[in-house]
Design a protein around this motif. Structure first.
Motif: not given
Length: 231
Positions: A3-11, A111-122, A138-143
């Motif tokens: 099956a093809p990959l599907k990625l949902a990136v969530w705020d 499943m992915g996350v893209a947030t304005g939080k720092a990783r600690r807050g997430l 997990f994508q945060t502003v630390d990166g």
């Protein structure tokens, strides 16, 4: 056939978690402690999703000394921590959020996350709600660069081995939509968070949803298109 990959990136804030009260209280307390007399919610809500220093810069008075911005940001962080220790503290998931995430994972989505939080807050929020186990990236502003720069979505795709036609960005602000558009992915806006429907549309939302029922329908349609293209 695989099956093809599907990625949902969530705020997170305003999309998965109802953090409207805690963010407003923290910002108001920060401005009060800085001698700025507090701040109204209708101003605070406009910057949610941005990296904290950028958010503070947008909210501070034009004549506020630049060297005081880090201190104002620190006041905000302190007010956030204080609230978590107060009786009756709540930062609930939106109704339908967990069920949607669980269903997509069960159906093979990444499943992915893209947030304005720092990783600690997430990690604090996700730990409280036991959400880490559902997510692959997990994508945060630390990166690095925050919204609306596409960096977080691009990094999420790189980590999961997906490409733009397999990826959808879900969020409640124009910054989420702009970030997704800048990364070349499909964008689904939700109206139950911080920005108004008009602001979300102005950010470039392909679709806008008022509830998880129609959001689920849109996610299913997106997944079906990905599978059709792969067949």
């Amino acid at each position: 056939m695989t099956a093809p990959l599907k990625l949902a990136v969530w705020d997170v804030d305003g999309t998965i978690v109802d953090s409207r009260k805690i963010i407003q209280r923290a910002m108001n307390r920060a401005f009060e402690r800085a001698g700025l007399g507090g701040i109204e919610y209708d101003r605070t809500r406009t910057i949610v999703g941005l990296e904290l220093t950028e958010a503070i810069l947008r909210l501070a008075p034009p004549d506020y000394p630049a060297e005081r911005i880090p201190r104002l940001a620190t006041y905000y962080k302190e007010a956030f921590v204080e609230q978590r220790a107060e009786p009756g503290f709540e930062e609930p998931l939106y109704d339908g959020a967990r069920e949607t995430i669980e269903r997509l994972v069960d159906e093979g989505w990444l499943m992915g996350v893209a947030t304005g939080k720092a990783r600690r807050g997430l990690d604090i929020v996700f730990g409280h709600h036991d959400l880490h186990r559902y997510f692959d990236t997990f994508q945060t502003v630390d990166g690095g660069l925050g919204k609306p720069h596409p960096r977080m979505v691009l990094d999420a795709m790189k980590e999961t081995g997906t490409d733009p036609i397999q990826t959808v960005m879900i969020g409640d602000t124009r910054f989420d939509m702009e970030m997704g558009r800048n990364a070349g992915v499909h964008t689904l806006g939700v109206s139950w968070g911080f920005h108004t429907p008009d602001e979300i549309r102005e950010g470039g939302a392909h679709d806008l949803h008022d509830g998880f029922d129609t959001l689920n329908t849109a996610l299913d349609a997106f997944g079906a298109r990905v599978e059709d293209m792969a067949s």
